[in-house]
Structures are given as structure tokens and as C-alpha cells.
Design a protein around this motif. Sequence first.
Motif, PDB file in Angstrom:
ATOM      1  N   ASN A   1      19.425 -46.574  28.725  1.00 35.91           N
ATOM      2  CA  ASN A   1      20.705 -45.848  28.688  1.00 35.91           C
ATOM      3  C   ASN A   1      21.731 -46.599  27.838  1.00 35.91           C
ATOM      4  N   TYR A   2      21.725 -47.919  27.926  1.00 35.72           N
ATOM      5  CA  TYR A   2      22.627 -48.733  27.111  1.00 35.72           C
ATOM      6  C   TYR A   2      22.263 -48.607  25.629  1.00 35.72           C
ATOM      7  N   TYR A   3      20.968 -48.613  25.339  1.00 40.96           N
ATOM      8  CA  TYR A   3      20.479 -48.405  23.970  1.00 40.96           C
ATOM      9  C   TYR A   3      20.998 -47.066  23.432  1.00 40.96           C
ATOM     10  N   ILE A   4      20.892 -46.027  24.233  1.00 45.71           N
ATOM     11  CA  ILE A   4      21.356 -44.691  23.827  1.00 45.71           C
ATOM     12  C   ILE A   4      22.868 -44.711  23.581  1.00 45.71           C
ATOM     13  N   THR A   5      23.621 -45.338  24.466  1.00 48.54           N
ATOM     14  CA  THR A   5      25.075 -45.410  24.323  1.00 48.54           C
ATOM     15  C   THR A   5      25.465 -46.108  23.018  1.00 48.54           C
ATOM     16  N   LEU A   6      24.846 -47.256  22.740  1.00 48.51           N
ATOM     17  CA  LEU A   6      25.148 -47.972  21.499  1.00 48.51           C
ATOM     18  C   LEU A   6      24.786 -47.133  20.281  1.00 48.51           C
ATOM     19  N   SER A   7      23.647 -46.470  20.352  1.00 49.36           N
ATOM     20  CA  SER A   7      23.198 -45.625  19.252  1.00 49.36           C
ATOM     21  C   SER A   7      24.164 -44.461  19.011  1.00 49.36           C
ATOM     22  N   GLU A   8      24.568 -43.789  20.084  1.00 50.45           N
ATOM     23  CA  GLU A   8      25.468 -42.635  19.959  1.00 50.45           C
ATOM     24  C   GLU A   8      26.847 -43.040  19.434  1.00 50.45           C
ATOM     25  N   ASN A   9      27.231 -44.295  19.666  1.00 51.45           N
ATOM     26  CA  ASN A   9      28.524 -44.788  19.201  1.00 51.45           C
ATOM     27  C   ASN A   9      28.422 -45.542  17.869  1.00 51.45           C
ATOM     28  N   PHE A  10      27.245 -45.513  17.259  1.00 52.31           N
ATOM     29  CA  PHE A  10      27.011 -46.198  15.987  1.00 52.31           C
ATOM     30  C   PHE A  10      27.450 -47.660  16.057  1.00 52.31           C
ATOM     31  N   ASP A  11      27.163 -48.285  17.184  1.00 53.12           N
ATOM     32  CA  ASP A  11      27.574 -49.664  17.426  1.00 53.12           C
ATOM     33  C   ASP A  11      26.513 -50.619  16.869  1.00 53.12           C
ATOM     34  N   PRO A  12      26.880 -51.467  15.894  1.00 50.50           N
ATOM     35  CA  PRO A  12      25.902 -52.400  15.335  1.00 50.50           C
ATOM     36  C   PRO A  12      25.348 -53.386  16.365  1.00 50.50           C
ATOM     37  N   ALA A  13      25.978 -53.484  17.543  1.00 52.22           N
ATOM     38  CA  ALA A  13      25.448 -54.341  18.615  1.00 52.22           C
ATOM     39  C   ALA A  13      24.069 -53.866  19.059  1.00 52.22           C
ATOM     40  N   LEU A  14      23.688 -52.662  18.661  1.00 51.72           N
ATOM     41  CA  LEU A  14      22.345 -52.147  18.943  1.00 51.72           C
ATOM     42  C   LEU A  14      21.294 -53.139  18.451  1.00 51.72           C
ATOM     43  N   ALA A  15      21.549 -53.772  17.326  1.00 44.40           N
ATOM     44  CA  ALA A  15      20.598 -54.725  16.749  1.00 44.40           C
ATOM     45  C   ALA A  15      20.305 -55.880  17.699  1.00 44.40           C
ATOM     46  N   ASP A  16      21.279 -56.245  18.537  1.00 47.00           N
ATOM     47  CA  ASP A  16      21.098 -57.364  19.459  1.00 47.00           C
ATOM     48  C   ASP A  16      20.074 -57.089  20.553  1.00 47.00           C
ATOM     49  N   LEU A  17      19.693 -55.834  20.729  1.00 51.59           N
ATOM     50  CA  LEU A  17      18.721 -55.489  21.766  1.00 51.59           C
ATOM     51  C   LEU A  17      17.285 -55.774  21.339  1.00 51.59           C
ATOM     52  N   TYR A  18      17.093 -56.056  20.058  1.00 47.10           N
ATOM     53  CA  TYR A  18      15.748 -56.278  19.521  1.00 47.10           C
ATOM     54  C   TYR A  18      15.395 -57.757  19.472  1.00 47.10           C
ATOM     55  N   SER A  19      14.153 -58.049  19.824  1.00 48.67           N
ATOM     56  CA  SER A  19      13.609 -59.387  19.628  1.00 48.67           C
ATOM     57  C   SER A  19      13.429 -59.598  18.124  1.00 48.67           C
ATOM     58  N   ASP A  20      13.672 -60.810  17.649  1.00 48.44           N
ATOM     59  CA  ASP A  20      13.457 -61.100  16.227  1.00 48.44           C
ATOM     60  C   ASP A  20      12.003 -60.842  15.825  1.00 48.44           C
ATOM     61  N   SER A  21      11.093 -61.001  16.769  1.00 46.86           N
ATOM     62  CA  SER A  21       9.671 -60.834  16.464  1.00 46.86           C
ATOM     63  C   SER A  21       9.148 -59.441  16.844  1.00 46.86           C
ATOM     64  N   ALA A  22      10.034 -58.530  17.173  1.00 44.31           N
ATOM     65  CA  ALA A  22       9.606 -57.175  17.547  1.00 44.31           C
ATOM     66  C   ALA A  22       8.823 -56.533  16.404  1.00 44.31           C
ATOM     67  N   LYS A  23       7.965 -55.593  16.782  1.00 37.95           N
ATOM     68  CA  LYS A  23       7.165 -54.844  15.810  1.00 37.95           C
ATOM     69  C   LYS A  23       7.753 -53.432  15.741  1.00 37.95           C
ATOM     70  N   ILE A  24       8.326 -53.073  14.597  1.00 39.92           N
ATOM     71  CA  ILE A  24       8.951 -51.769  14.416  1.00 39.92           C
ATOM     72  C   ILE A  24       8.082 -50.976  13.449  1.00 39.92           C
ATOM     73  N   GLN A  25       7.616 -49.812  13.885  1.00 41.04           N
ATOM     74  CA  GLN A  25       6.734 -48.987  13.070  1.00 41.04           C
ATOM     75  C   GLN A  25       7.342 -47.605  12.870  1.00 41.04           C
ATOM     76  N   THR A  26       7.280 -47.141  11.635  1.00 33.55           N
ATOM     77  CA  THR A  26       7.672 -45.764  11.362  1.00 33.55           C
ATOM     78  C   THR A  26       6.515 -45.079  10.643  1.00 33.55           C
ATOM     79  N   TYR A  27       6.371 -43.808  10.919  1.00 27.67           N
ATOM     80  CA  TYR A  27       5.332 -42.992  10.307  1.00 27.67           C
ATOM     81  C   TYR A  27       6.001 -41.752   9.750  1.00 27.67           C
ATOM     82  N   ARG A  28       5.661 -41.394   8.527  1.00 33.76           N
ATOM     83  CA  ARG A  28       6.256 -40.213   7.896  1.00 33.76           C
ATOM     84  C   ARG A  28       5.167 -39.406   7.205  1.00 33.76           C
ATOM     85  N   LYS A  29       5.164 -38.100   7.469  1.00 33.73           N
ATOM     86  CA  LYS A  29       4.242 -37.190   6.798  1.00 33.73           C
ATOM     87  C   LYS A  29       5.062 -36.261   5.918  1.00 33.73           C
ATOM     88  N   TYR A  30       4.690 -36.223   4.648  1.00 29.50           N
ATOM     89  CA  TYR A  30       5.400 -35.399   3.678  1.00 29.50           C
ATOM     90  C   TYR A  30       4.795 -33.997   3.632  1.00 29.50           C
TER      91      TYR A  30
END
Length: 137
Positions: free
Chosen positions: A16-45
Motif C-alpha cells: 500500500n505504501y508502494y502504491i501511495t508513493l507511486s500515485e504521488n510520483f514520489d522519488p522515495a519509491l526508489a528507496d523501497l528497492y534493494s540495490d541487488s533487486a532483479k527488475i524484469q520487463t517484457y514487451r511484445k510489439y
Amino acid sequence: MSLAFANTATPKQFFNYYITLSENFDPALADLYSDSAKIQTYRKYPHGLERSMELTGLQWKMLINKLMPIAKASDDRSKFSNIKIIPLDKKYQIKADRYSTQKCYTDKGYYMMIGSKENGALEIIEEYMETQPNSNC
């Protein structure tokens, strides 16, 4: 997030805190991530090409800080529904349908993994999202 809250937050409160930061465009959102986190995106054209990208948490944090003002200017938001929190050993998987308000599509593959730091505070250790280049609006 206060240190006391960070150390005692439930997975639901954390998300819920993640959602709140995201909805408020708060750059503090970045602080919720571990430096070693694995972030994956997939895109189909539309023409069939598929691309995936993987970033570390540190790379993602830098990207969040650069892109947050752009997302705010274009009111690019994600709305989450059908949220499920699944305990897995000492981690939690949070699955949700992520709706992009800017491109009018739902990412049904979205998930986040959270775990505890040494001090007991929760942090994002993995995140997966599916994106698309074109708008359905």
C-alpha cells in the motif's frame, strides 16, 4: 516511511505504501528497492517482436529518479487490482493486475517479491512487469 514503520510493516502495508508513493510520483519509491533487486520487463510489439530487459535494483533506482518527473508530467499511473500476497519461506510474492492509465492496458503478469533486510524492514528484491509500446486508449 518512518524507520519504526519500515521495521514493522506487514507485506500488505508495504505494498500500500508502494502504491501511495507511486500515485504521488514520489522519488522515495526508489528507496523501497534493494540495490541487488532483479527488475524484469517484457514487451511484445504488434508485429510480433518480443523484448525483455533486466536491470539491477541500483539501475532501476537511478531510472526511477530520472523518469518520475516525466511520468508526473504525463500523468502516467498504474492502478493495481486483484492483489494477492503469497508467503514463500522468508519472502512474499505480491501478484496483481496492473492497469496503465496512460496506455489503457492491463498487465496480468505483474508481480513483486519482497524480503526482509537485516534490520527487519521489507524491501523489493524482484519485480516483473509486462509493457506494450502502443496505447489501447
